[in-house]
Design an enzyme around this catalytic site. Structure first.
Site, PDB file in Angstrom:
ATOM      1  N   ASP A 168      60.729  13.036 108.659  1.00 49.93           N
ATOM      2  CA  ASP A 168      59.778  12.054 108.134  1.00 49.93           C
ATOM      3  C   ASP A 168      60.445  10.710 107.839  1.00 49.93           C
ATOM      4  OD1 ASP A 168      61.174  13.413 106.116  1.00 49.93           O
ATOM      5  OD2 ASP A 168      59.659  12.993 104.604  1.00 49.93           O
ATOM      6  N   ASP A 219      65.636   9.966  99.157  1.00 48.14           N
ATOM      7  CA  ASP A 219      65.511  11.372  98.785  1.00 48.14           C
ATOM      8  C   ASP A 219      66.807  11.874  98.163  1.00 48.14           C
ATOM      9  OD1 ASP A 219      63.221  10.902 100.185  1.00 48.14           O
ATOM     10  OD2 ASP A 219      63.268  12.806 101.284  1.00 48.14           O
ATOM     11  N   HIS A 225      58.168   7.684  96.585  1.00 45.38           N
ATOM     12  CA  HIS A 225      58.267   9.008  97.204  1.00 45.38           C
ATOM     13  C   HIS A 225      57.544  10.069  96.378  1.00 45.38           C
ATOM     14  CE1 HIS A 225      60.026  12.509  99.249  1.00 45.38           C
ATOM     15  NE2 HIS A 225      60.321  11.677 100.242  1.00 45.38           N
TER      16      HIS A 225
END
Length: 313
Positions: free
Chosen positions: A18, A202, A262
């Site tokens: 992604d 992330d 996120h």
């Protein structure tokens, strides 16, 4: 995306799909913006080892030809950036595998950071993050700008507006016809401090010993907060952060402004909440409960955050 034709630097945090699968298509879109004539615009792409092979193969298999030259600069990760069972050694995919002379394979320093770019305007560094696979954060630090020219003093010295002003502003001493040397420090005010933006994609924490130091006094910190604090164990299990974790890092490095990003799909803005959804503003509230008195921004598509130019110290 009207500015995509001007893009010259791309930074990839990690190699999960992604965050990666859209890159070949994006490069082709940028290429279309250049028209049919080959462009001199050079695009530098930075990311973990494996990125170069992915881009090369994607473009080759799809018979895509870019109208501009590009270079891929790969960061060497380490085993402490992810669970042991998820770590893959791509060292054999290094410089010998189709690497052009201007491309680099970049190693970390002793504090887990990587120097990516250094010019007259910026210094860009990466640092190690912990995620399900090796991930990286980025620091974009603007260099201090020269102070304001003291025009009155220059005139007193008999120096009229012209090229000499530009040389002094750029930091070069000037030799006058009378033999006197004028140093920039003689006629420039205090320098204007540069701004600093730090981006943590992330991650469930940092893996670089020098991360907080690199991000010290950041004017803007962008940090992921996938799940709320009540689901911290689940967030960590999947290599992600919560508002509390983001707030604590912001506090540690003294960030002046924090943007959370996120978010899990379960969180929706007020007015868009349906059955099974949760209010995304809970993430903002939990963060502000730790960063007392500091405004926290929730990221959204096309969000623009303006960073004012600082005043001389």
């Amino acid at each position: 995306m009207r500015y995509r034709g001007r893009i010259t630097k791309i930074f990839i945090t990690h190699l999960h799909g992604d965050h990666l699968f859209g890159l070949p298509g994006f490069l082709c879109t940028v290429s279309l913006q250049c028209g049919s004539t080959p462009s001199k615009q050079h695009v530098d792409i930075y990311g973990p080892v494996g990125l170069r092979n992915f881009i090369r193969m994607s473009l080759e298999v799809s018979h895509s030809q870019l109208a501009f030259p590009y270079s891929v600069h790969e960061l060497i990760p380490s085993e402490d950036q992810c669970p042991a069972e998820e770590y893959k050694d791509f060292s054999s995919w290094g410089p010998a595998n189709g690497c052009s002379p201007e491309e680099q394979t970049i190693c970390a320093d002793t504090k887990g950071s990587y120097l990516l770019l250094e010019n007259e305007q910026f210094i860009v560094k990466a640092f190690k993050l912990f995620h399900r696979i090796p991930s990286f954060g980025f620091v974009i630090a603007e260099r201090d700008r020269p102070g304001k020219l003291n025009v009155n003093k220059l005139r007193e010295l008999g120096i009229q507006p012209g090229p000499v002003y530009g040389k002094l502003k750029l930091g070069s001493p000037v030799l006058l016809e009378n033999g006197q040397t004028i140093s920039p420090s003689d006629v420039l005010g205090d320098p204007v401090p540069g701004r600093k933006v730090c981006i943590l994609g992330d991650c469930s924490g940092v893996a670089a010993a020098g991360a907080a130091e690199l991000c010290c006094d950041a004017d803007l910190l962008i940090h992921e907060a996938t799940l709320d604090d009540g689901q911290m164990d689940k967030a960590k299990e999947h290599g992600h952060s919560t508002p509390k974790m983001a707030a604590e890092f912001a506090k540690l490095c003294g960030a002046k402004q924090l943007v959370l990003t996120h978010f899990s799909q379960r969180y929706k803005p007020p007015g868009q909440i349906t059955e099974g959804d949760e209010d995304v503003t809970v993430l903002k509230t939990q963060t502000e409960n730790i960063l007392i008195g500091q405004n926290v921004i929730l990221a959204e598509d096309f969000l623009t955050v303006n960073l004012k130019i600082k005043k001389p110290t």
